[in-house]
Motif scaffolding. Structure first.
Motif, PDB file in Angstrom:
ATOM      1  N   ARG A 231      74.601   6.412 -31.439  1.00 28.74           N
ATOM      2  CA  ARG A 231      73.288   6.119 -30.875  1.00 28.74           C
ATOM      3  C   ARG A 231      72.255   6.159 -31.987  1.00 28.74           C
ATOM      4  O   ARG A 231      72.429   6.811 -32.996  1.00 28.74           O
ATOM      5  N   ARG A 232      71.178   5.434 -31.746  1.00 20.00           N
ATOM      6  CA  ARG A 232      70.098   5.366 -32.724  1.00 20.00           C
ATOM      7  C   ARG A 232      69.142   6.541 -32.561  1.00 20.00           C
ATOM      8  O   ARG A 232      68.592   7.043 -33.529  1.00 20.00           O
ATOM      9  N   LEU A 233      68.939   6.977 -31.319  1.00 16.01           N
ATOM     10  CA  LEU A 233      68.009   8.069 -31.034  1.00 16.01           C
ATOM     11  C   LEU A 233      68.718   9.224 -30.342  1.00 16.01           C
ATOM     12  O   LEU A 233      69.610   9.017 -29.530  1.00 16.01           O
ATOM     13  N   ASP A 234      68.278  10.419 -30.683  1.00 15.99           N
ATOM     14  CA  ASP A 234      68.838  11.605 -30.054  1.00 15.99           C
ATOM     15  C   ASP A 234      67.948  12.123 -28.929  1.00 15.99           C
ATOM     16  O   ASP A 234      68.341  13.017 -28.184  1.00 15.99           O
ATOM     17  N   GLY A 235      66.756  11.565 -28.840  1.00 15.27           N
ATOM     18  CA  GLY A 235      65.856  11.986 -27.784  1.00 15.27           C
ATOM     19  C   GLY A 235      64.511  11.299 -27.898  1.00 15.27           C
ATOM     20  O   GLY A 235      64.271  10.501 -28.804  1.00 15.27           O
TER      21      GLY A 235
END
Length: 132
Positions: free
Chosen positions: A27-31
């Motif tokens: 994934r590109r973002l974790d949050g």
């Protein structure tokens, strides 16, 4: 170095943070984080207090230098030193990068503080459902 108070009490507004589900790699973002202001000294203690313990001690944070207010190169949060770095990254200007030595790196999308709740909700939901 600047010292900040412990995280706000439960009577303060809740942390506006959504984390990606565990095990959804790559994934590109974790949050996604929606701070209430651009004041790092006010916002970071609450953010760090709301992160999963498994992420370990966040020792370094990189933010978009053009977006955030002035801040020292490091600050003391809950008796731990956190180094702050301001960078201008054209490819991801609305992110904050959290580093924990020996644990990992986490990238959070930052929803601008002045975003309305009506506009922020789809941003927060959509960012975590987007493919890598």
């Amino acid at each position: 170095m600047t010292t900040t108070a412990p995280p706000p009490s439960p009577t303060s507004p809740h942390l506006r943070l959504r984390l990606a589900p565990a095990g959804t790699l790559p994934r590109r973002l974790d949050g996604v984080w929606w701070p209430r202001s651009y004041d790092l000294l006010a916002e970071l203690p609450q953010l760090l207090a709301g992160l999963p313990r498994a992420w370990g001690h966040i020792a370094g944070i990189t933010v978009n230098g053009a977006a955030w207010s002035a801040a020292p190169g490091r600050m003391l949060v809950c008796n731990k030193v956190v180094r702050l770095r301001k960078a201008v990254a054209r490819h991801s200007p609305n992110t904050v990068v959290l580093l924990a030595p020996g644990q990992g790196r986490w990238d959070l999308l930052v929803v601008p503080p002045d975003t309305t709740e009506e506009d922020a909700e789809p941003l927060m939901t959509g960012a975590l459902s987007s493919p890598a």
